[in-house]
Write a protein that holds these residues in place. Structure first.
Motif, PDB file in Angstrom:
ATOM      1  N   ASN A  10      59.107 -43.257  85.884  1.00 27.73           N
ATOM      2  CA  ASN A  10      58.003 -42.435  85.368  1.00 27.73           C
ATOM      3  C   ASN A  10      57.246 -41.725  86.488  1.00 27.73           C
ATOM      4  OD1 ASN A  10      58.008 -42.526  82.517  1.00 27.73           O
ATOM      5  ND2 ASN A  10      57.276 -44.628  82.570  1.00 27.73           N
ATOM      6  N   ASN A  51      62.281 -36.866  76.337  1.00 29.54           N
ATOM      7  CA  ASN A  51      63.318 -37.848  76.618  1.00 29.54           C
ATOM      8  C   ASN A  51      64.489 -37.564  75.693  1.00 29.54           C
ATOM      9  OD1 ASN A  51      64.929 -40.062  77.068  1.00 29.54           O
ATOM     10  ND2 ASN A  51      63.407 -41.580  76.489  1.00 29.54           N
ATOM     11  N   ILE A  70      59.421 -38.839  87.642  1.00 26.08           N
ATOM     12  CA  ILE A  70      59.451 -37.772  86.630  1.00 26.08           C
ATOM     13  C   ILE A  70      58.144 -36.996  86.647  1.00 26.08           C
ATOM     14  CG2 ILE A  70      59.486 -37.307  84.148  1.00 26.08           C
ATOM     15  CD1 ILE A  70      61.473 -39.693  83.925  1.00 26.08           C
ATOM     16  N   ASN A  71      57.030 -37.704  86.700  1.00 25.81           N
ATOM     17  CA  ASN A  71      55.722 -37.030  86.750  1.00 25.81           C
ATOM     18  C   ASN A  71      55.587 -36.170  88.000  1.00 25.81           C
ATOM     19  OD1 ASN A  71      54.516 -37.867  84.307  1.00 25.81           O
ATOM     20  ND2 ASN A  71      54.088 -39.868  85.174  1.00 25.81           N
ATOM     21  N   THR A 128      61.152 -48.802  85.093  1.00 23.26           N
ATOM     22  CA  THR A 128      60.637 -47.709  84.268  1.00 23.26           C
ATOM     23  C   THR A 128      59.385 -47.092  84.891  1.00 23.26           C
ATOM     24  OG1 THR A 128      59.414 -49.246  82.842  1.00 23.26           O
ATOM     25  CG2 THR A 128      61.624 -48.616  82.126  1.00 23.26           C
ATOM     26  N   ASP A 129      58.563 -47.922  85.521  1.00 19.18           N
ATOM     27  CA  ASP A 129      57.378 -47.387  86.209  1.00 19.18           C
ATOM     28  C   ASP A 129      57.794 -46.460  87.343  1.00 19.18           C
ATOM     29  OD1 ASP A 129      55.760 -48.807  84.486  1.00 19.18           O
ATOM     30  OD2 ASP A 129      55.194 -50.338  85.962  1.00 19.18           O
ATOM     31  N   PHE A 147      65.955 -40.415  79.957  1.00 17.40           N
ATOM     32  CA  PHE A 147      65.218 -41.461  80.669  1.00 17.40           C
ATOM     33  C   PHE A 147      66.058 -42.729  80.836  1.00 17.40           C
ATOM     34  CE2 PHE A 147      62.153 -44.931  81.054  1.00 17.40           C
ATOM     35  CZ  PHE A 147      61.356 -44.455  82.076  1.00 17.40           C
TER      36      PHE A 147
END
Length: 189
Positions: free
Chosen positions: A146, A163, A149-150, A142-143, A51
């Motif tokens: 994320n 991670n 990644i989702n 980071t949002d 990450f």
């Protein structure tokens, strides 16, 4: 000296506490085995990604990093100025302390201690403020990571994504690394 009843009661309580602890440990192990069995039956698909490495590859990362360094430099400069003041006053105190009266000496010592305390307080406060600013600045990155990644995990049917920056994987198949797919999703090379 405690009476015999007191010692007897303490012994009983200690014995029961030990039994309760053993029972709790057995229940915890049983629950863990049950969870592991259910986990294995679910045929979960597990992927992994670094990450922090992903966030560092995002183009916005360098901008955020330099903003944070500029913010942090303000505190470093302030601490440097205070440290210079402490050193200068400390040298002055050492050079003239023998000629001072007791009252002046104790006043100068208190002044030096006050400067040291202010430096320590500023260090603590600065660290908290820099940490808060870092969280604020890195949150959009980071949002965004994320979300990507989702999305990739959902598209590829992964139930869990680890991670690797926080977890060392001793064995992992190369096909489950989500980094290439997430980088593609984010438009990174």
């Amino acid at each position: 000296m405690p009476n015999k009843n007191y010692i007897y009661i303490r012994t009983i309580i200690k014995h029961r506490t030990t039994k309760m602890k053993k029972l709790f440990k057995v229940a915890l192990v049983a629950a863990g085995m049950l969870f592991a069995g259910n986990f294995a039956q679910a045929q979960s698909k597990i992927g992994y990604i670094n990450f922090e490495g992903l966030v560092q590859q995002m183009p916005e990362f360098n901008t955020v990093k330099s903003q944070l360094e500029i913010y942090q430099k303000q505190f470093i400069d302030q601490l440097s100025t205070m440290n210079t003041e402490l050193q200068n006053k400390g040298k002055e105190y050492q050079a003239t302390q023998e000629k001072m009266t007791d009252a002046v000496r104790s006043t100068k010592q208190a002044e030096l201690q006050d400067i040291q305390k202010r430096i320590q307080d500023l260090q603590t406060s600065a660290q908290q403020q820099v940490d808060n600013k870092a969280s604020e600045l890195y949150k959009p990155l980071t949002d965004k990571a994320n979300v990507a990644i989702n999305a990739v995990a959902k598209e590829k049917g992964f139930t869990y994504v680890l991670n690797t920056a926080q977890t060392q994987l001793l064995v992992s198949p190369p096909g489950d690394d989500l980094m290439p797919a997430v980088k593609l999703k984010l438009g990174l090379k």
